[in-house]
Design a protein around this motif. Structure first.
Motif, PDB file in Angstrom:
ATOM      1  N   VAL A 350       0.810  -1.208   0.000  1.00 42.11           N
ATOM      2  CA  VAL A 350       0.000   0.000   0.000  1.00 42.11           C
ATOM      3  C   VAL A 350       0.851   1.269   0.000  1.00 42.11           C
ATOM      4  O   VAL A 350       0.507   2.256  -0.636  1.00 42.11           O
ATOM      5  CB  VAL A 350      -0.957  -0.020   1.223  1.00 42.11           C
ATOM      6  N   GLN A 351       1.990   1.273   0.678  1.00 42.72           N
ATOM      7  CA  GLN A 351       2.771   2.488   0.803  1.00 42.72           C
ATOM      8  C   GLN A 351       3.538   2.823  -0.477  1.00 42.72           C
ATOM      9  O   GLN A 351       4.105   3.896  -0.591  1.00 42.72           O
ATOM     10  CB  GLN A 351       3.735   2.361   1.991  1.00 42.72           C
ATOM     11  N   GLU A 352       3.590   1.918  -1.435  1.00 46.15           N
ATOM     12  CA  GLU A 352       4.305   2.187  -2.679  1.00 46.15           C
ATOM     13  C   GLU A 352       3.436   2.928  -3.683  1.00 46.15           C
ATOM     14  O   GLU A 352       3.927   3.446  -4.670  1.00 46.15           O
ATOM     15  CB  GLU A 352       4.777   0.870  -3.306  1.00 46.15           C
ATOM     16  N   MET A 353       2.125   3.003  -3.467  1.00 46.87           N
ATOM     17  CA  MET A 353       1.215   3.616  -4.426  1.00 46.87           C
ATOM     18  C   MET A 353       1.188   5.125  -4.228  1.00 46.87           C
ATOM     19  O   MET A 353       1.041   5.615  -3.110  1.00 46.87           O
ATOM     20  CB  MET A 353      -0.194   3.032  -4.239  1.00 46.87           C
ATOM     21  N   ASN A 354       1.357   5.873  -5.335  1.00 48.22           N
ATOM     22  CA  ASN A 354       1.170   7.314  -5.294  1.00 48.22           C
ATOM     23  C   ASN A 354       0.318   7.727  -6.485  1.00 48.22           C
ATOM     24  O   ASN A 354      -0.080   6.898  -7.302  1.00 48.22           O
ATOM     25  CB  ASN A 354       2.518   8.058  -5.274  1.00 48.22           C
ATOM     26  N   LEU A 355       0.048   9.020  -6.616  1.00 49.07           N
ATOM     27  CA  LEU A 355      -0.875   9.487  -7.656  1.00 49.07           C
ATOM     28  C   LEU A 355      -0.364   9.166  -9.044  1.00 49.07           C
ATOM     29  O   LEU A 355      -1.114   8.705  -9.914  1.00 49.07           O
ATOM     30  CB  LEU A 355      -1.109  10.996  -7.500  1.00 49.07           C
ATOM     31  N   SER A 356       0.917   9.374  -9.284  1.00 51.10           N
ATOM     32  CA  SER A 356       1.496   9.142 -10.613  1.00 51.10           C
ATOM     33  C   SER A 356       1.404   7.657 -10.990  1.00 51.10           C
ATOM     34  O   SER A 356       0.999   7.309 -12.106  1.00 51.10           O
ATOM     35  CB  SER A 356       2.949   9.606 -10.634  1.00 51.10           C
ATOM     36  N   VAL A 357       1.781   6.774 -10.044  1.00 51.87           N
ATOM     37  CA  VAL A 357       1.711   5.335 -10.297  1.00 51.87           C
ATOM     38  C   VAL A 357       0.255   4.906 -10.520  1.00 51.87           C
ATOM     39  O   VAL A 357      -0.046   4.099 -11.408  1.00 51.87           O
ATOM     40  CB  VAL A 357       2.329   4.549  -9.123  1.00 51.87           C
ATOM     41  N   ALA A 358      -0.655   5.464  -9.728  1.00 52.92           N
ATOM     42  CA  ALA A 358      -2.066   5.096  -9.847  1.00 52.92           C
ATOM     43  C   ALA A 358      -2.627   5.464 -11.215  1.00 52.92           C
ATOM     44  O   ALA A 358      -3.333   4.664 -11.849  1.00 52.92           O
ATOM     45  CB  ALA A 358      -2.874   5.774  -8.742  1.00 52.92           C
ATOM     46  N   VAL A 359      -2.319   6.671 -11.695  1.00 49.46           N
ATOM     47  CA  VAL A 359      -2.825   7.113 -13.004  1.00 49.46           C
ATOM     48  C   VAL A 359      -2.270   6.213 -14.106  1.00 49.46           C
ATOM     49  O   VAL A 359      -3.004   5.757 -14.995  1.00 49.46           O
ATOM     50  CB  VAL A 359      -2.461   8.587 -13.257  1.00 49.46           C
TER      51      VAL A 359
END
Length: 854
Positions: A350-359
């Motif tokens: 969970v902590q590896e996910m950010n907005l850029s990766v999600a998009v």
């Protein structure tokens, strides 16, 4: 992980944080943890109510003032003009330096009249607590413990008001101390804090704006200091603690531009994690097998708990995508994404996910699902897609993130949901039903995702709309989502034979219940205020996606969906609680619900009623003819009363009022069918029908009371009786109709004709009084018949002493029949047949004929 990330970690794996074990299980549970070398504290899930909402936090980028060691030179001056303050609230986030136990001045406000006009001081006691004391007009409160000296960030607020010198100190959202009397004493009234003073952060002013002492200086870090010229409520303090600034009555807002910072005070920009509504979370102490609370931001061990059926199904369909899906996603990601998404995006923590990766991940996934030659998902693919959606919905959006990227995320998220809800994926949803009890879990995920779009709402843009196929969302002040008629509805309708539907449906009208199906799109609605959700009433109209089959009967009912467990994966059920049908047309149904949640309109199917179209037409024709005959007779009678010159009496007055009320009601009833096309006219006709029919029955009650007054001696003059009769005949109906309109305005009229709504309790505003009046008049008729028969028997014996037994019996029968025949229509007792109409079509004909003759 901290409590929030631990809960998300489990939920993304279709599990939950372990719940508090029963007392009898505490020792064995502790032993089990020891065997796995787990000690200390372990996070526990909190047993919230059924509709659990995740605790929501936000990241906050702010300038932080760093005061190093205690000196007599470091200070920060507030460049703001302060007015006189009859009341005040000062709040800030603080990190206390635990290396010293000397008194430290957090801030001091001085005016020429009082150097210690308004000041906050503190120190660390021997037990490891930071104690605060407030000073106003030179008057000093006692030092009281407010939070632990643990080196962590803490939020505090101090309040004071001129009246009685009432003050309070809050720490981490909780009131730690409060009292009154912190003001000047004597003949003069308490004074407000003087204006136009000097406000210094980190030092005690022994003269106006200077003369600092090292031993009284502050060491530690401070940020987010705000000052208001009023006392904030507990709820407002909670909002401020969560980094939502209240603009009203704000005297000073935290900003580098309004501070004069001495050169040795460091000013850094830091990402500050604002606490959510609850700071302390429940933990299990492994060593003592007991329970306690710990700061939710601590990193502690945790355990994920699975339902047994979900666990075994996950074993069969592991959380790994099929080779075809994973291969296509990875190939497309390498070819199109500039900053590549992680290779293990489907299984990343969970902590590896950010907005850029999600998009990037959702963009690639949506493309693969959209362009697939065989769009049917395998069960393992569906689970990993849902897990990815869970991760994305939990992404912590930072302040200052690109708004364009944020909007892209919303578009891709909705598109992926639309693709997995296609009807061809029904079998995949069914195959993972033990892990996720139906696709309503997607509604909950979408609900969580929409909260990230808040930064897109600005003065120039007050509405966001995103739609792909059958799924979309709209957010203004209210957050709305809709889910079209695809696998979502098909899967939900599959549960329609559950007791949840049957208990509600089978009680309707005595008809045999057959089934319930989802008849519209599913929508989700919520009102957002700051960091929390506010429930409010909502009215909505949904287009029908199914129609009632010709060979059965059915009606559309407003339902809401609520969760049975804390986790949305565990499923839920439909309920009508708090929802009612406003109007139902052929193509749509309008509903009113007293709170916001997930809604749909469900079609309940029953066996066809026995009455045919021909019978309905015959009844309508007889009703119209009967009303016409009755209306003409009433008008003629009323004219005769006026023209012939009947002597004025109580009885004639009561008769005339009854005739007028009944004639008006009959006339409206005949032409009410013409008013159906206009909603306003139909509503008006219904209200007047209700009024005149109630008036007619009220005057029938008066007829009964008048008869009673002839049977039983009543000590009331004729003039006073008539006033009472008028209040009963016209006043009572006006009150009943007025109260009904005031309390049930939105559900007053029936769906398909201009009369009271029989689907709600509104109909009892007519049926209830009518049943009462009929009961009273039946008793009156019984007494009148008894008196009449008794009188006839005495008269028969006196006048016809030699008459035969047969003649006497005939006289008594006529004496009984005559008042019954005369009084039945006058007292309205023919309406008793209306209660029996649903038993047989014959009673419907009898009812119409008898009331036509009234």
């Amino acid at each position: 992980l901290d409590w929030w990330h631990a809960g998300r970690y489990c939920e993304q794996r279709f599990a939950q944080l372990v719940f508090e074990p029963q007392e009898s299980e505490g020792a064995s549970f502790s032993k089990l943890l020891h065997s796995h070398r787990i000690g200390g504290s372990v996070w526990l899930n909190e047993r919230d109510d059924v509709l659990h909402k995740p605790k929501w936090r936000r990241d906050h980028i702010v300038p932080v003032l760093v005061f190093g060691d205690k000196t007599d030179t470091k200070y920060v001056k507030v460049l703001s003009d302060f007015p006189a303050l009859p009341s005040v609230t000062a709040c800030a986030h603080l990190q206390w330096d635990t290396r010293t136990q000397e008194i430290a001045t957090i801030f001091s406000y001085a005016v020429p009249a009082f150097i210690n006009e308004f000041q906050l001081r503190g120190f660390v006691d021997e037990e490891g607590f930071v104690r605060f004391a407030l000073i106003v007009h030179g008057h000093h409160s006692p030092y009281l413990p407010v939070f632990r000296a643990d080196g962590q960030w803490h939020h505090f607020c101090v309040t004071w008001q001129q009246e009685n010198g009432t003050w309070a100190i809050y720490a981490d959202g909780k009131r730690r101390a409060s009292a009154s009397g912190l003001c000047a004493v004597g003949p003069t009234a308490p004074q407000a804090i003087y204006g136009q003073g000097t406000f210094i952060i980190g030092q005690d002013q022994d003269s106006l704006g200077g003369t600092f002492k090292e031993k009284e200086s502050f060491s530690g870090n401070i940020t987010d200091l705000h000052i208001w010229q009023k006392v904030l409520s507990v709820e407002q303090i909670e909002n401020v603690r969560s980094c939502w600034v209240l603009e009203q009555d704000l005297v000073f807002g935290w900003s580098s531009n309004t501070l004069e910072v001495e050169s040795t005070v460091q000013e850094v920009t830091a990402q500050f994690l604002c606490p959510g509504p609850v700071e302390e979370c429940r933990v299990f102490e492994v060593g003592s097998s007991g329970f306690s609370y710990a700061s939710c931001l601590q990193s502690l061990p945790f355990i994920c708990r699975y339902r047994k059926d979900a666990y075994w199904q996950l074993k069969k369909a592991p959380l790994e995508p099929s080779r075809s899906l994973a291969g296509r996603v990875n190939t497309l990601a390498e070819r199109t994404v500039v900053s590549p998404i992680p290779e293990n995006v489907f299984t990343s923590d969970v902590q590896e996910m950010n907005l850029s990766v999600a998009v990037g991940a959702l963009d690639v996934l949506a493309t693969v699902l959209r362009e697939a030659e065989t769009p049917v998902l395998e069960s393992s693919d569906l689970l990993v897609v849902l897990r990815l959606l869970k991760q994305v919905s939990d992404v912590e959006v930072q302040e200052g993130e690109e708004l364009e990227m944020l909007e892209q995320l919303g578009h891709y998220y909705v598109e992926v949901i639309e693709l997995i809800l296609e009807e061809q994926n029904i079998e995949a949803w069914s195959s993972v039903s033990q892990v996720i009890r139906g696709p309503m879990a997607v509604v909950e995920l979408c609900d969580r995702m929409v909260s990230h779009l808040a930064p897109l709402l600005m003065a120039g843009r007050t509405k966001i709309t995103i739609q792909h196929g059958n799924v979309g969302l709209r957010r203004v002040m209210v957050k709305n989502m809709w889910f079209g008629y695809g696998s979502l509805q098909r899967c939900l309708s599959g549960a329609s034979n559950s007791a949840a539907f049957q208990d509600v449906a089978a009680s309707d009208g005595g008809q045999k219940y057959l089934s319930t199906v989802v008849g519209t799109a599913v929508i989700s609605s919520a009102l957002l205020s700051d960091y929390q959700e506010i429930s409010t009433s909502v009215r909505y109209r949904l287009q029908h996606r199914v129609q009632v089959p010709h060979d059965v009967d059915g009606n559309f009912v407003c339902y809401l969906w609520f969760l049975l467990h804390i986790s949305p994966d565990a499923g839920g059920m439909w309920s009508t609680a708090g929802c009612s049908v406003v109007t139902s047309l052929l193509d749509s149904t309008a509903c009113f619900c007293n709170h916001t949640t997930n809604f749909a309109v469900l079609l309940q199917v029953y066996e066809m009623q026995q009455r045919t179209t021909k019978e309905d037409l015959t009844l309508q024709t007889l009703t119209f003819i009967g009303c016409g005959v009755s209306f003409c007779a009433l008008i003629v009678t009323f004219i005769l009363f006026l023209a012939v010159g009947v002597p004025k009496s109580e009885r004639t007055t009561v008769h005339k009022n009854l005739i007028f009320a009944l004639a008006a009601a009959e006339a409206l009833l005949m032409f009410s069918e013409l008013a159906k096309t206009n909603q306003v006219v139909c509503f008006t006709v219904t209200a007047f029908l209700h009024l005149f029919f109630m008036a007619a029955f009220s005057w029938m009650l008066v007829e009964g009371l008048l008869l009673w007054s002839k049977v039983v001696a009543v000590n009331m003059s004729e003039d006073r009786r008539m006033k009472f009769y008028y209040v009963t005949g016209w006043g009572l109906p006006v009150v009943i109709v007025g109260v009904t309109l005031a309390t049930s305005f939105n559900k007053y009229v029936a769906d398909d004709h201009c009369w009271l709504n029989v689907q709600t309790n509104v109909i009892w505003a007519f049926v209830g009084p009518v049943l009462f009046i009929l009961a009273v008049n039946t008793f009156v008729l019984f007494r009148v018949v008894m008196v009449t028969v008794s009188s006839a028997r005495r008269r028969s014996k006196m006048l016809t002493t030699n008459s035969s037994l047969e003649n006497q019996i005939g006289i008594q029968i006529w004496a009984t029949a005559k008042p019954v025949l005369v009084l039945l229509p006058v007292l309205g007792l023919t309406w008793v047949c209306g209660v029996l109409v649903h038993l047989s079509i014959v009673w419907a004909y009898v009812f119409i004929v008898l009331n036509s003759l009234q």
